[in-house]
Enzyme design. Sequence first.
Site: not given
Lengths: 379, 379
Positions: B146, B171, B173, B262
Site C-alpha cells: 500500500k 499481500k 492491501d 480478511h
Amino acid sequence: MIKDNAAFDMKEDRFKVTYLIDGEEAEARARAWDICVEQTVEFPEELVPEGIIRDHVLGRIEVFGQQEPQCWRVVISYHVDTTAFELTQLLNVVFGNISIKPKIRVERLELCPSLLAAFKGPRFGRQGIRQRLGIPSRPILATALKPMGLSSQALADLAYQFALGGIDIIKDDHGISDQRFSPFEERAALCAEAVSKANRQTGLNCIYVPNITAPYDKLFERAKQARSLGAGGLLISPGLVGLDAIRTIADSDEIDLPIMSHPAFQGSFVTGSYGMSHYALFGQLARLAGADATIYPNYGGRFSFSKEECKQIAAGTSDEMGHIKPIFPSPGGGMTGDKVPDMLETYGKDVIFLVGGGLFKQGPDLVENSKYFRNMIDI
Amino acid sequence: MIKDNAAFDMKEDRFKVTYLIDGEEAEARARAWDICVEQTVEFPEELVPEGIIRDHVLGRIEVFGQQEPQCWRVVISYHVDTTAFELTQLLNVVFGNISIKPKIRVERLELCPSLLAAFKGPRFGRQGIRQRLGIPSRPILATALKPMGLSSQALADLAYQFALGGIDIIKDDHGISDQRFSPFEERAALCAEAVSKANRQTGLNCIYVPNITAPYDKLFERAKQARSLGAGGLLISPGLVGLDAIRTIADSDEIDLPIMSHPAFQGSFVTGSYGMSHYALFGQLARLAGADATIYPNYGGRFSFSKEECKQIAAGTSDEMGHIKPIFPSPGGGMTGDKVPDMLETYGKDVIFLVGGGLFKQGPDLVENSKYFRNMIDI
C-alpha cells in the site's frame, strides 16, 4: 519515503457517504479523519505521498455537523476511482475496515453520475414487476412456502391453494434451499407447475419465486434451473452470498427474472447502535445491487424494527438515484388482517406485503385465507 | 391443517450452537424457544405438523444455564438436514433471521461428524503453509502492499524490498482490487515477479498474495489469473463476497493456493453486544470455510478488539474440529517493534504477524526495516 513516478491523470470526481459518529467533538473529528485514511490508503498519515494520493485518493471531510448531543453527522467524500467501479470494492470503501471500529454508522450514500453509471440496478423495478404481474396500481401480495420439512409435493400443494386464492407472489421460505425434504430442482419444478395450473384456472399471473441462495459455485446454476423450470422470480439472501451475487443475476440476460432480496444474516448491521442505517442497507444497497424488491421485517411484528426505520427503508427504495429504478419495499413478518389498514396508510400502494404465518392462522381453508388477505389490499 | 404424507426416514443427527441471550430468565427462555422455531420452520408453533417436522426439524433447547446476571448460556441443537450440507444454509440456520432480533449472540458451533464431513476445510492449514514457506516452527511475518494509488510498478518495487528483507508473506492491501492505478492482472504479474526475483537473490521462499476479493462473476477468474501469474496465496474478504467464496476457492484443485481471510465489512457482527463472538466468526467460521489464515485487528492497535477476544480467535483456529485443519491466526494493525515481545507471549509461535504501517515508519530503508521485524520474531 515512497514516491511514485507514474503519472495518473485524476479529475475531481467524488461520491459521498454520510456517517453518524458518536462521542465528544474532538474525538469525533479525529474519528472522521481516521475514516478518511482507513478506508482508502490505510497508511501512516505523515507518510502518505504527495500528489494524487494525498490530493485525490485520501477521503475528505466535506461536512462536520452536530446531529444531537454526543453524535455528529459527517459527510466524507471519496474519489470514484477508489471503488474500481466494483460493488464489492464500493462496499469496502464505504464500510470495510471501519465496520470493525466502534461508534460509526453509515447513514446514506450519495453516488455521483460516473459511479451510478457503473451499475445497471434492478432489471424490473416497480414498473417492471407491475407489468409482469398485470397489476397496474394496487399493493401486491406475497407469501412464503413453509415449514421446512415438507416434501416438494406438499409445498407445491400449498402453492396451488395460495395461487387459487389470488396471492400474487409465492416464494420459498428463505430457509428452504436444497434439503432432502424438498430438493431444489424437484421443488422448483413442482411449485412452478402448481402455480401455472392455478393461473390457468384463475386467469391470474401469480409467480413462483424459488430461493436460489446457495453455495458460491451453485447459485448461478440454480438461477438458470429456476428459469428453465418456469419460476417467475428469484429469492436471494445477500447476507449469505454477498450483495454482488444479486448484481450478477440481475445483470444476466440469460436469467431475466425479478429478484427479491431477503435480510437473513444481515441483521447485525442494523441491530446495534453502529453499523449501517436501515435506509442504506435495505433501501439503497439492495436497490443498487439490483434487487427488484427488498424484504424486511415489518414494525409491530416479532422483529425489532420501528415504524420510522421501516419508513426509511421504503424511502430508500424510491429516493432519487439517477437511472437506478425504484423498487418495492416488502415488509413481512407477523402480518395479520387487523394490521393491514395501518400498513396501507404507512406504505401506500407501492408495496409488496409479505404475509406468512397469518395466512395459515386465519382459518382452516387456505384458498379462503388467501382471498381474505387479497381482498383486504384490493384498494 | 398441514399434513405431509411423504415418509422421510430421519435419525437423530444434530449439531449444536451455543448462544448468549440477554434479559430476565422468562424472557430469555421465550427467546430461546423462539430461536428454535425462527431458525427452522419459521411457522406458528401450534400449527407445526406432527411427525418429523416437530420431532426433528424444529430446533431443540439442550441446555439453558445462567452465564451472569441478565445473561443466559443456551445450547440449541438442529438436525443436520436443515443445513442441506451447504455452508450458506448452515450460516442461515445458525444466525439467519435471528441476526435481526436483539439480545442474541452466537458464541460457538459444535458441528457433528456428519456435518463436518461435508466440508474439506483449509487445504493447507498451519502445517501446509509451513511446508510451502519452508518455516518449520518460528512465527511467520507478513506485510501489505500500500497505499492505494501507487502504480503496479511502485507496489512491485515495495514487494521486492520487503522480500529482500526477509518478509515471508507479502499481500495486497485489502482495499487494492482492480483500480486503474494498479489493475489486477498487471499488478499481480509485476509483484509476483518482483518477489520471485528477490527469492532468487535471498534463497528464501517469500510468497506474494494478491487480493482477489472481486465481483461475484470475476472472483474465480482472478484466482486463476493469480495462480498462472505466480501468486503464492490469495486474499479474500468474506464479508464482501460471502464466506462460501472461500470454500469454493479452497476446494478447487485448479487453484491449489493458501487463502488468507480478511475481516473487512464483518465488523458489525462483533462490535455490538449482540451478533457473533470473535471465536465463532474469525476463528471457527473462517476455518470451516477453508481459510488457511484468519486476519483480524490485534489488541492494542487502532481497532477495538481486546486481548481476550484476540486469544479467543486464536483458540478458534486450533480447537478440536474433526478433520478440519488448524489454521494461523494473523493479528495485524498497529504492530510496532516494541509490541512484538508481548505478542509472542500471547500467541506463541503458531502465528502470522501482519505488520503494516510500522514497517514503513521504522526507518528510511525498507529492506532494513523488514530485517528488523524479521529478526524480532526469529525465535
